[in-house]
Write a protein that holds these residues in place. Sequence first.
Motif, PDB file in Angstrom:
ATOM      1  N   VAL A  62     -53.981  -6.981 125.496  1.00 20.43           N
ATOM      2  CA  VAL A  62     -53.248  -8.035 124.810  1.00 20.43           C
ATOM      3  C   VAL A  62     -54.041  -8.457 123.586  1.00 20.43           C
ATOM      4  N   ALA A  63     -53.413  -8.389 122.413  1.00 24.15           N
ATOM      5  CA  ALA A  63     -54.116  -8.714 121.175  1.00 24.15           C
ATOM      6  C   ALA A  63     -54.520 -10.178 121.163  1.00 24.15           C
ATOM      7  N   LYS A  64     -55.739 -10.423 120.744  1.00 22.58           N
ATOM      8  CA  LYS A  64     -56.234 -11.786 120.615  1.00 22.58           C
ATOM      9  C   LYS A  64     -56.824 -11.953 119.218  1.00 22.58           C
ATOM     10  N   LEU A  65     -56.556 -13.093 118.619  1.00 20.23           N
ATOM     11  CA  LEU A  65     -57.063 -13.373 117.290  1.00 20.23           C
ATOM     12  C   LEU A  65     -58.416 -14.053 117.377  1.00 20.23           C
ATOM     13  N   LYS A  66     -59.275 -13.751 116.411  1.00 22.98           N
ATOM     14  CA  LYS A  66     -60.552 -14.451 116.331  1.00 22.98           C
ATOM     15  C   LYS A  66     -60.925 -14.626 114.873  1.00 22.98           C
ATOM     16  N   LEU A  67     -61.561 -15.748 114.580  1.00 27.67           N
ATOM     17  CA  LEU A  67     -62.040 -16.030 113.233  1.00 27.67           C
ATOM     18  C   LEU A  67     -63.289 -15.197 112.995  1.00 27.67           C
ATOM     19  N   ILE A 197     -60.552 -16.093 107.572  1.00 26.67           N
ATOM     20  CA  ILE A 197     -59.866 -14.827 107.805  1.00 26.67           C
ATOM     21  C   ILE A 197     -60.004 -14.471 109.277  1.00 26.67           C
ATOM     22  N   LEU A 198     -58.902 -14.035 109.870  1.00 28.49           N
ATOM     23  CA  LEU A 198     -58.872 -13.761 111.298  1.00 28.49           C
ATOM     24  C   LEU A 198     -58.594 -12.287 111.538  1.00 28.49           C
ATOM     25  N   ALA A 199     -59.057 -11.781 112.681  1.00 27.25           N
ATOM     26  CA  ALA A 199     -58.874 -10.374 113.021  1.00 27.25           C
ATOM     27  C   ALA A 199     -58.078 -10.248 114.306  1.00 27.25           C
ATOM     28  N   ASP A 200     -57.236  -9.225 114.334  1.00 29.38           N
ATOM     29  CA  ASP A 200     -56.519  -8.831 115.536  1.00 29.38           C
ATOM     30  C   ASP A 200     -57.364  -7.757 116.212  1.00 29.38           C
ATOM     31  N   GLU A 202     -56.961  -5.865 118.749  1.00 32.56           N
ATOM     32  CA  GLU A 202     -56.321  -4.653 119.242  1.00 32.56           C
ATOM     33  C   GLU A 202     -56.015  -3.679 118.111  1.00 32.56           C
ATOM     34  N   LYS A 203     -55.554  -4.201 116.969  1.00 25.92           N
ATOM     35  CA  LYS A 203     -55.075  -3.333 115.895  1.00 25.92           C
ATOM     36  C   LYS A 203     -56.047  -3.256 114.718  1.00 25.92           C
ATOM     37  N   ASN A 204     -57.130  -4.017 114.755  1.00 28.13           N
ATOM     38  CA  ASN A 204     -58.090  -4.033 113.653  1.00 28.13           C
ATOM     39  C   ASN A 204     -57.404  -4.340 112.327  1.00 28.13           C
ATOM     40  N   GLU A 205     -56.536  -5.344 112.362  1.00 27.89           N
ATOM     41  CA  GLU A 205     -55.880  -5.825 111.156  1.00 27.89           C
ATOM     42  C   GLU A 205     -56.289  -7.277 110.913  1.00 27.89           C
ATOM     43  N   LEU A 206     -56.145  -7.737 109.671  1.00 29.65           N
ATOM     44  CA  LEU A 206     -56.577  -9.072 109.282  1.00 29.65           C
ATOM     45  C   LEU A 206     -55.389  -9.988 109.019  1.00 29.65           C
ATOM     46  N   TYR A 207     -55.567 -11.273 109.346  1.00 28.64           N
ATOM     47  CA  TYR A 207     -54.629 -12.333 108.983  1.00 28.64           C
ATOM     48  C   TYR A 207     -55.337 -13.267 108.017  1.00 28.64           C
ATOM     49  N   PHE A 208     -54.639 -13.640 106.934  1.00 25.82           N
ATOM     50  CA  PHE A 208     -55.271 -14.471 105.910  1.00 25.82           C
ATOM     51  C   PHE A 208     -54.168 -15.139 105.095  1.00 25.82           C
ATOM     52  N   LEU A 209     -54.551 -16.076 104.241  1.00 23.93           N
ATOM     53  CA  LEU A 209     -53.598 -16.786 103.400  1.00 23.93           C
ATOM     54  C   LEU A 209     -53.622 -16.238 101.981  1.00 23.93           C
ATOM     55  N   ILE A 210     -52.437 -16.113 101.396  1.00 22.88           N
ATOM     56  CA  ILE A 210     -52.319 -15.747  99.990  1.00 22.88           C
ATOM     57  C   ILE A 210     -51.426 -16.764  99.292  1.00 22.88           C
TER      58      ILE A 210
END
Length: 452
Positions: A62-67, A197-200, A202-210
């Motif tokens: 299960v994907a978990k986000l972390k800063l 910036i946060l990382a997923d 499971e998928k090694n993708e980033l979440y961030f604001l633009i």
Amino acid sequence: MKTNLIPIVAIILSVSLLCGLVGCNQKGLGSPDAAADSIESQQAFEEMEPSIPKTAESIDKVAKLKLISSPGGVIYTGPAFTKDGFYEILLGKDVSSGTGNLAYTDYESKTRIYLSSDVNSTHQDASDTSFLPSLTGGYGIITDQQRLYVVKLGDPYLFDYYGENGLPVLYRMQLDGSNRQQIKLAPNEEIVATSGILADDEKNELYFLITETSEDTTTKEYLAKTNFDTGTIERVCCTNEFVDGFVYAVGAEEDSIYFVKNYYDSESFISRWDFFGYSLSDSSWERIGNLNADDSYPLYRDGQIYYIKSNPFSLYRLVPGEETDKVINANLNPPYSYDTVQVGRQSLDPFFSFYLSNQENGDGARLCWNEENGKWYIERLVRDNHDVSIAGQFNNQYVVRIEDKRVDYQAQLEDGTVRQLSMLVAQYALINKEDYWNGIPNYTLFTDTIYP
């Protein structure tokens, strides 16, 4: 006695800005012996084992986000630490070129090297895995312990002047620098540099604001995620559709991202902090907290939201979904006379870092409170008139930033002339945790093969 909370230091969050605390006056602390008497003996210091990063094989399905950046954003993020060493971005040896290099410092060999397997390379062009073609606009380096990421900032104005070199770019690569992938943003898009910036996992993708600036110059803010396989970003939601104004990502838990907004309430004439949670699973927003900035100030650790209150000096954790916040300590009662509290650098578990000062006599102290044992510890090490501060940890040692080394280089100007210039390069060392808290400057220096 009224205690003031200083707003500007909420952004002093990462080791990359620890030099901003250089030269703080500590004459009010008395002698080292006196300081040792006022704080419980550091010989009772209990070693705290760092958490071991998960390996790719042990990641939950299960994907978990972390800063993975500083809560203050990539511009306040220092080296990217792993269990074996840490990564940095160094300016190219000809700073006027605007290029840079990835560097790696290995704990076992205690050596800083280019992140390159080619020992014969000049490391100054795209054939080398350490080379970064442009650092225009600012940059940061982060890791989720499985991949390495570089965030190169940019904005529409830089694009107008520098062209492609002014665009924001995101890179993802293996920890050895191989298999580099990149995503370039559009000329009217900008990464919010002061948002986390946060990382997923499971998928090694980033979440961030633009932010996106339209032709009529209006600006909207979006939560975005990377898709490195396609070389694009995906817009998750527009934050302005729920929040009036702009927010900043400061933490995460499970699939929820925590945001903060600081604003002035014109009706109550009070500055406030609003906190929001956004759930990726059901695309829902929720307001999770509010602070009065006159007597409260937020700080962040391990993706969680904490805050201090001034009278008395106390510490709380905001618990989303709960009616009341968790009391960490109702009266921190530091062992020094003070009238001003500043939030210090980004804290390593189990510590919270503060700078306490007395405006009347100008005295001040760098202090850390240990949540596990409830004790205060003083940070007293100074080297060449620069405060020595914790950047990371490795087993029973800390990685500390000790000083900046001045490096000379040659730069060719636009008219063809060559000038001898200089720049500062951050220097780090290892020190036993007990030595650090006892103020014993027993450093183990790294060998620098890049700038010997």
